[in-house]
Motif scaffolding. Structure first.
Motif, mmCIF file in Angstrom:
data_model
loop_
_atom_site.group_PDB
_atom_site.id
_atom_site.type_symbol
_atom_site.label_atom_id
_atom_site.label_comp_id
_atom_site.label_asym_id
_atom_site.label_seq_id
_atom_site.Cartn_x
_atom_site.Cartn_y
_atom_site.Cartn_z
ATOM 1 N N ASP A 3 0.833 -1.204 0.000
ATOM 2 C CA ASP A 3 0.000 0.000 0.000
ATOM 3 C C ASP A 3 0.865 1.250 0.000
ATOM 4 N N LYS A 4 0.491 2.228 -0.807
ATOM 5 C CA LYS A 4 1.183 3.512 -0.813
ATOM 6 C C LYS A 4 0.595 4.386 0.294
ATOM 7 N N ILE A 5 1.459 5.140 0.956
ATOM 8 C CA ILE A 5 0.970 6.019 2.008
ATOM 9 C C ILE A 5 0.456 7.308 1.392
ATOM 10 N N GLN A 6 -0.675 7.791 1.919
ATOM 11 C CA GLN A 6 -1.270 9.014 1.394
ATOM 12 C C GLN A 6 -1.321 10.079 2.485
ATOM 13 N N ILE A 7 -1.557 11.309 2.074
ATOM 14 C CA ILE A 7 -1.692 12.425 3.008
ATOM 15 C C ILE A 7 -3.155 12.848 3.032
ATOM 16 N N VAL A 8 -3.742 12.895 4.223
ATOM 17 C CA VAL A 8 -5.139 13.301 4.384
ATOM 18 C C VAL A 8 -5.191 14.383 5.462
ATOM 19 N N ARG A 9 -6.346 15.030 5.565
ATOM 20 C CA ARG A 9 -6.516 16.079 6.581
ATOM 21 C C ARG A 9 -7.669 15.713 7.511
ATOM 22 N N ALA A 10 -7.427 15.835 8.802
ATOM 23 C CA ALA A 10 -8.487 15.575 9.781
ATOM 24 C C ALA A 10 -9.542 16.675 9.705
ATOM 25 N N VAL A 11 -10.824 16.285 9.786
ATOM 26 C CA VAL A 11 -11.917 17.269 9.738
ATOM 27 C C VAL A 11 -12.729 17.285 11.030
ATOM 28 N N GLN A 12 -12.601 16.220 11.848
ATOM 29 C CA GLN A 12 -13.367 16.171 13.097
ATOM 30 C C GLN A 12 -12.737 15.176 14.070
ATOM 31 N N ILE A 13 -12.632 15.588 15.339
ATOM 32 C CA ILE A 13 -12.203 14.664 16.391
ATOM 33 C C ILE A 13 -13.442 13.926 16.897
ATOM 34 N N LEU A 14 -13.370 12.606 16.905
ATOM 35 C CA LEU A 14 -14.496 11.802 17.380
ATOM 36 C C LEU A 14 -14.310 11.361 18.826
ATOM 37 N N ASP A 15 -13.055 11.151 19.230
ATOM 38 C CA ASP A 15 -12.810 10.657 20.593
ATOM 39 C C ASP A 15 -11.343 10.845 20.938
ATOM 40 N N CYS A 16 -11.061 10.937 22.239
ATOM 41 C CA CYS A 16 -9.692 10.957 22.744
ATOM 42 C C CYS A 16 -9.521 9.715 23.612
ATOM 43 N N LYS A 17 -8.667 8.787 23.180
ATOM 44 C CA LYS A 17 -8.485 7.526 23.880
ATOM 45 C C LYS A 17 -7.598 7.727 25.112
ATOM 46 N N ARG A 18 -7.917 7.017 26.182
ATOM 47 C CA ARG A 18 -7.177 7.178 27.448
ATOM 48 C C ARG A 18 -6.127 6.089 27.639
ATOM 49 N N THR A 19 -5.345 5.845 26.604
ATOM 50 C CA THR A 19 -4.228 4.918 26.716
ATOM 51 C C THR A 19 -2.942 5.722 26.835
ATOM 52 N N ASN A 20 -1.804 5.032 26.954
ATOM 53 C CA ASN A 20 -0.534 5.714 27.216
ATOM 54 C C ASN A 20 -0.200 6.793 26.203
ATOM 55 N N TRP A 62 6.366 -8.997 4.788
ATOM 56 C CA TRP A 62 6.332 -10.286 5.468
ATOM 57 C C TRP A 62 4.951 -10.947 5.349
ATOM 58 N N ASN A 63 4.045 -10.324 4.577
ATOM 59 C CA ASN A 63 2.679 -10.837 4.378
ATOM 60 C C ASN A 63 1.896 -10.947 5.687
ATOM 61 N N ILE A 64 2.123 -10.004 6.571
ATOM 62 C CA ILE A 64 1.356 -9.914 7.819
ATOM 63 C C ILE A 64 0.365 -8.763 7.675
ATOM 64 N N PRO A 65 -0.934 -8.998 7.921
ATOM 65 C CA PRO A 65 -1.930 -7.932 7.730
ATOM 66 C C PRO A 65 -1.726 -6.783 8.705
ATOM 67 N N VAL A 66 -1.855 -5.576 8.192
ATOM 68 C CA VAL A 66 -1.728 -4.364 9.006
ATOM 69 C C VAL A 66 -2.837 -3.392 8.613
ATOM 70 N N PRO A 67 -3.181 -2.447 9.498
ATOM 71 C CA PRO A 67 -4.175 -1.434 9.121
ATOM 72 C C PRO A 67 -3.643 -0.550 7.998
ATOM 73 N N GLY A 68 -4.550 0.005 7.192
ATOM 74 C CA GLY A 68 -4.136 1.019 6.235
ATOM 75 C C GLY A 68 -3.557 2.206 6.980
ATOM 76 N N GLN A 69 -2.605 2.895 6.365
ATOM 77 C CA GLN A 69 -1.949 4.003 7.052
ATOM 78 C C GLN A 69 -2.011 5.274 6.216
ATOM 79 N N ALA A 70 -1.847 6.391 6.887
ATOM 80 C CA ALA A 70 -1.828 7.696 6.216
ATOM 81 C C ALA A 70 -1.089 8.689 7.095
ATOM 82 N N LEU A 71 -0.553 9.722 6.467
ATOM 83 C CA LEU A 71 -0.069 10.879 7.208
ATOM 84 C C LEU A 71 -1.232 11.848 7.314
#
Length: 216
Positions: A3-20, A62-71
């Protein structure tokens, strides 16, 4: 196909996760939802972006599934908009100026849960066959040794189980502390590459079970 990495822009915050790493769940202008995070660094090297992008690419090799990614580009006004409808957001976000600052974005996968390696077991071959590629868990552990991931451990596996298909899949996430968590890659030495030791996911009970039920 990688997969090629793409650049996108955030338009709305839906949640703030309380992890580290206090990631945000955001909607972006490609109509996709991403989990985004940053180290709140203002100057290069931005090693969290480098490490995540490289490891996502290597996992695909390595043929291990990963989430799609973006900047993901993020504007300060989104914090203000979020606070109008929500009581609080982590102080790090209100103290940092994000204009034209890149976040690493990992596509939100709704049919996933993070595994608990202390309670996840395989009782028999029937349980083993519930997984599409059970050996992927072994490969992830070996990958971590190779790439010197300091953060993935039995008590913090950073691995999702995807239940969207007939069989479960292991999906690794959060590779920020790879390359021995060095911000100067020239400091990377063999002597500091394996500090996880017996806390590696390779020493978990389910990993041993997979080895037991797999063929030669």
């Amino acid at each position: 196909m990688i997969d090629k990495i793409q650049i996108v822009r955030a338009v709305q915050i839906l949640d703030c996760k309380r992890t580290n790493s206090i990631p945000l769940q955001v909607l972006c202008d490609d109509n996709e939802i991403y989990i985004i995070k940053t180290m709140f660094k203002k100057h290069p090297p931005i090693e969290d972006l480098i490490n995540e992008i490289l490891c996502n690419y290597f996992f695909q090799c390595w043929n291990i599934p990963v989430p799609g990614q973006a900047l993901v580009l993020f504007d300060d006004i989104l914090i203000e908009q979020y606070l109008l409808e929500n009581s609080a957001i982590d102080k790090k976000y209100t103290d940092f100026k994000f204009e034209n600052h890149f976040f690493y974005g990992s596509k939100f996968l709704p049919n996933t849960t993070e595994i608990d390696l202390y309670n996840l077991t395989l009782k028999d071959k029937h349980d083993y066959k519930k997984y599409q590629n059970p050996l992927d868990l072994i490969k992830i552990g070996v990958f971590d040794k190779w790439i010197a991931n300091m953060d993935r451990r039995k008590d913090n596996p950073n691995i999702l189980i995807d239940s969207s298909n007939v069989k479960y899949r292991f999906i690794p996430i959060d590779n920020t502390q790879s390359f021995a968590n060095q911000n100067n890659y020239k400091n990377l030495k063999l002597s500091i590459m394996d500090t996880v030791g017996n806390k590696s996911i390779l020493n978990s009970q389910i990993t041993k079970s997979i080895c037991k039920f797999a063929n030669s």
